[in-house]
Scaffold this motif. Structure first.
Motif, PDB file in Angstrom:
ATOM      1  N   ASN A   1       0.803  -1.236   0.000  1.00  3.66           N
ATOM      2  CA  ASN A   1       0.000   0.000   0.000  1.00  3.66           C
ATOM      3  C   ASN A   1       0.833   1.281   0.000  1.00  3.66           C
ATOM      4  O   ASN A   1       0.281   2.381   0.005  1.00  3.66           O
ATOM      5  N   LYS A   2       2.172   1.153   0.027  1.00  2.00           N
ATOM      6  CA  LYS A   2       3.095   2.295  -0.040  1.00  2.00           C
ATOM      7  C   LYS A   2       2.982   3.235   1.159  1.00  2.00           C
ATOM      8  O   LYS A   2       3.419   4.380   1.095  1.00  2.00           O
ATOM      9  N   MET A   3       2.400   2.739   2.239  1.00  2.00           N
ATOM     10  CA  MET A   3       2.275   3.590   3.429  1.00  2.00           C
ATOM     11  C   MET A   3       3.479   3.376   4.353  1.00  2.00           C
ATOM     12  O   MET A   3       4.032   2.280   4.422  1.00  2.00           O
ATOM     13  N   PRO A   4       3.865   4.449   5.095  1.00  2.00           N
ATOM     14  CA  PRO A   4       5.040   4.331   5.971  1.00  2.00           C
ATOM     15  C   PRO A   4       4.726   3.545   7.248  1.00  2.00           C
ATOM     16  O   PRO A   4       3.558   3.367   7.598  1.00  2.00           O
ATOM     17  N   PHE A   5       5.773   3.080   7.907  1.00  2.00           N
ATOM     18  CA  PHE A   5       5.615   2.491   9.240  1.00  2.00           C
ATOM     19  C   PHE A   5       6.898   2.709  10.032  1.00  2.00           C
ATOM     20  O   PHE A   5       7.941   3.034   9.466  1.00  2.00           O
ATOM     21  N   GLY A   6       6.795   2.520  11.350  1.00  2.00           N
ATOM     22  CA  GLY A   6       7.900   2.895  12.232  1.00  2.00           C
ATOM     23  C   GLY A   6       8.548   1.739  12.954  1.00  2.00           C
ATOM     24  O   GLY A   6       8.035   0.624  13.031  1.00  2.00           O
ATOM     25  N   LEU A   7       9.736   2.062  13.465  1.00  2.00           N
ATOM     26  CA  LEU A   7      10.516   1.162  14.315  1.00  2.00           C
ATOM     27  C   LEU A   7      10.437   1.732  15.725  1.00  2.00           C
ATOM     28  O   LEU A   7      10.581   2.941  15.912  1.00  2.00           O
ATOM     29  N   GLN A   8      10.208   0.865  16.701  1.00  2.00           N
ATOM     30  CA  GLN A   8      10.099   1.354  18.076  1.00  2.00           C
ATOM     31  C   GLN A   8      11.366   1.006  18.865  1.00  2.00           C
ATOM     32  O   GLN A   8      11.822  -0.142  18.849  1.00  2.00           O
ATOM     33  N   ILE A   9      11.904   2.000  19.548  1.00  2.00           N
ATOM     34  CA  ILE A   9      13.054   1.793  20.424  1.00  2.00           C
ATOM     35  C   ILE A   9      12.619   2.133  21.844  1.00  2.00           C
ATOM     36  O   ILE A   9      12.182   3.248  22.114  1.00  2.00           O
ATOM     37  N   ILE A  10      12.709   1.134  22.725  1.00  2.00           N
ATOM     38  CA  ILE A  10      12.245   1.287  24.105  1.00  2.00           C
ATOM     39  C   ILE A  10      13.473   1.338  25.018  1.00  2.00           C
ATOM     40  O   ILE A  10      14.418   0.563  24.832  1.00  2.00           O
ATOM     41  N   GLY A  11      13.469   2.242  25.996  1.00  3.51           N
ATOM     42  CA  GLY A  11      14.640   2.396  26.868  1.00  3.51           C
ATOM     43  C   GLY A  11      14.337   2.167  28.334  1.00  3.51           C
ATOM     44  O   GLY A  11      13.193   1.904  28.721  1.00  3.51           O
ATOM     45  N   LYS A  12      15.397   2.290  29.140  1.00  4.51           N
ATOM     46  CA  LYS A  12      15.232   2.179  30.595  1.00  4.51           C
ATOM     47  C   LYS A  12      14.570   3.441  31.135  1.00  4.51           C
ATOM     48  O   LYS A  12      14.644   4.499  30.510  1.00  4.51           O
ATOM     49  N   HIS A  13      13.986   3.327  32.319  1.00  5.75           N
ATOM     50  CA  HIS A  13      13.400   4.496  32.973  1.00  5.75           C
ATOM     51  C   HIS A  13      14.365   5.687  32.946  1.00  5.75           C
ATOM     52  O   HIS A  13      15.522   5.559  33.340  1.00  5.75           O
ATOM     53  N   PHE A  14      13.906   6.811  32.484  1.00 12.99           N
ATOM     54  CA  PHE A  14      14.644   8.075  32.449  1.00 12.99           C
ATOM     55  C   PHE A  14      15.902   8.038  31.586  1.00 12.99           C
ATOM     56  O   PHE A  14      16.738   8.912  31.679  1.00 12.99           O
ATOM     57  N   ASP A  15      16.007   7.039  30.731  1.00 14.43           N
ATOM     58  CA  ASP A  15      17.162   6.989  29.832  1.00 14.43           C
ATOM     59  C   ASP A  15      16.761   7.345  28.400  1.00 14.43           C
ATOM     60  O   ASP A  15      17.067   6.622  27.445  1.00 14.43           O
ATOM     61  N   GLU A  16      16.072   8.472  28.251  1.00 11.95           N
ATOM     62  CA  GLU A  16      15.711   8.946  26.913  1.00 11.95           C
ATOM     63  C   GLU A  16      16.960   9.185  26.067  1.00 11.95           C
ATOM     64  O   GLU A  16      16.930   9.069  24.840  1.00 11.95           O
ATOM     65  N   SER A  17      18.075   9.534  26.715  1.00 19.09           N
ATOM     66  CA  SER A  17      19.311   9.842  25.959  1.00 19.09           C
ATOM     67  C   SER A  17      19.732   8.669  25.081  1.00 19.09           C
ATOM     68  O   SER A  17      20.067   8.853  23.906  1.00 19.09           O
ATOM     69  N   THR A  18      19.725   7.458  25.667  1.00 23.86           N
ATOM     70  CA  THR A  18      20.131   6.288  24.880  1.00 23.86           C
ATOM     71  C   THR A  18      19.131   6.016  23.762  1.00 23.86           C
ATOM     72  O   THR A  18      19.505   5.673  22.632  1.00 23.86           O
ATOM     73  N   VAL A  19      17.853   6.187  24.071  1.00 26.53           N
ATOM     74  CA  VAL A  19      16.819   5.982  23.049  1.00 26.53           C
ATOM     75  C   VAL A  19      17.062   6.928  21.864  1.00 26.53           C
ATOM     76  O   VAL A  19      17.049   6.518  20.692  1.00 26.53           O
TER      77      VAL A  19
END
Ligand code: GLN
Length: 456
Positions: A430-448
């Motif tokens: 269908n040529k529609m986009p989709f995403g990859l999810q990256i999940i991190g540790k609590h309060f570790d948005e930096s690594t994400v």
């Protein structure tokens, strides 16, 4: 280019595209142009302000002083002049961002397609026969359509990440407690977080830096310093350990989506990261547990909309009880009513232990699943959603199929950890986009953010 030019151009772009996309519920044009003019004339140093003159759109469940805030519900459709700003809005103003207007959503953030908005149906800019996802569909569609470079959404069970996935943009749900919820109209208070939707990971990190931090108006906001997320974007993932849950690669998750995620893992591997299959054994119970907990909290949170203090009051009532009843019957849409009834039932005596308490116990198990994985791995990677966007109308009569869509985003909210969706590809059929999810540790948005930026 002046800020005024930029803001004028933004509204021009909105006028050209929004007939089709239908992302905005309310425009803030006069005020935005006045603010732009002030920035141009005051001769202040742009470098002092992280979002100087940047146009931003705001999901319509985030309160904006003096600017209509409806949650896309009829019951708040006359809330034209809110008395205060949400903390995130105050912070954006302090950073000199320009509020362009308020974005469509599923009513009270309940939904996955924007079809539950009582105002209008936002469409996916990649193909307007398709939904933009939800509930922050207006925010994701607006960024994807090039109307605004930045938007805020809210994510209770996937509402920032899933529309980001469907619209091919970047969406971050921060750790529970990272961003103040003051002024976010509550859906499920133990799950809700505000998060940025942008075209790039760097833009995303930049807004989170501005809106995050402890707030005395929200006792659940965490007393932790906010790292410079933009400085985490080093592209260095050498030795990084990635867990890939086998429960996210099962029947019902589109094959082409699965293949692209595996390709993405190869890209990260080539940069020096290592990945292994892991297990989140309680994943199967996440959706059921979420719909119990979220609906229970919603039934309590939405009790305040009674026709007395805010919003619309029924004109057809003869006495007070009838007034409560009719205001709510006329003001709420079907999905909101469904959740209030489900939640009220789950919390009622005699059923509380069987449903609500059980769901909370499952929540603890899910949290422990993640804790165990994060003892050994830095991030968890999988798809954001099982499929691409679907066609408008395709799932609207089948709430359970709609709920199943949140399979891979919901566990993240139940555990309270941060996760981002970054564009991963386009579906061959269908040529529609989709995403990859990256999940991190609590309060570790930096690594994400670091992993997301490396892959991007
Ligand atoms: N689709 C989910 C729901 O309907 C998630 C919504 C959200 O995150 N606000 O509850």
């Amino acid at each position: 280019i002046t800020v005024t030019d930029l803001v004028k151009e933004t509204y021009k772009q909105i006028r050209e595209t929004d007939d089709k996309v239908q992302a905005f519920l309310t425009l803030n044009e006069e005020d935005a142009l006045a603010n732009a003019k002030a920035l141009d004339e005051q001769g202040i140093d742009a470098d002092q302000f992280p979002m100087f003159g940047m146009p931003i759109g705001i999901k319509d469940n985030i309160v904006t002083k003096g600017l209509r805030t409806t949650c896309a519900s009829q019951i708040l459709s006359n809330l034209d002049d809110p008395l205060y700003d949400a903390t995130v809005v105050t912070k954006l103003k302090d950073a000199k961002a320009i509020n362009i207007g308020k974005l469509n959503m599923d009513e009270f953030a309940m939904g996955s397609s924007n079809e539950n908005s009582s105002m209008q149906k936002t469409r996916n800019p990649w193909n307007t026969d398709y939904v933009p996802g939800g509930s922050s569909g207006g925010s994701a569609a607006s960024v994807a359509a090039g109307q605004v470079p930045f938007a805020l959404g809210s994510d209770t069970g996937g509402s920032v990440r899933q529309p980001a996935s469907y619209c091919g943009v970047v969406g971050m749900k921060p750790t529970y407690g990272r961003v103040s919820r003051f002024g976010l109209v509550a859906f499920a208070s133990s799950l809700d977080q505000i998060g940025p939707i942008t075209k790039t990971v760097e833009d995303n990190a930049r807004i989170l830096e501005v809106i995050a931090g402890q707030d005395k108006m929200d006792s659940t906001s965490a007393n932790l310093d906010v790292p410079k997320y933009t400085e985490a974007l080093t592209n260095d993932v050498k030795g990084l350990k990635i867990g890939v849950p086998k429960e996210y690669f099962v029947e019902g998750v589109d094959e082409a989506v699965q293949d692209s995620i595996r390709e993405a893992l190869k890209v990260l591997e080539a940069q020096g990261a290592e990945w292994e299959e892991v297990s989140l054994p309680h994943s199967n119970y996440a959706v059921a547990s979420y719909y119990m907990i979220a609906s229970s909290e919603a039934s309590a949170n939405l009790a305040r909309f009674d026709g007395v203090r805010y919003g619309k009051r029924s004109e057809n009532a003869n006495d007070m009880m009838e007034m409560f009843k009719m205001s709510r019957s006329e003001g709420f849409g079907d999905e909101v009513k469904r959740r209030i009834m489900l939640g009220t039932f789950a919390l009622s005596s005699g059923y509380y232990d069987a449903y609500y308490k059980k769901a909370q116990q499952v929540r603890t198990l899910i949290k422990q699943d993640f804790e165990k994985i994060f003892e050994k791995y830095d991030v968890v990677i999988g798809p954001t959603a099982p499929t691409t966007a679907f066609k408008i109308g395709e799932k609207i009569d089948d709430p359970l199929t709609m709920y199943a869509n949140d399979l891979m985003t919901i566990p993240v909210n139940l555990a309270g950890v941060p996760a981002i969706s970054v564009p991963c590809g386009f579906h061959p059929s269908n040529k529609m986009p989709f995403g990859l999810q990256i999940i991190g540790k609590h309060f570790d948005e930096s690594t994400v953010y670091r992993v997301a930026h490396t892959y991007e």
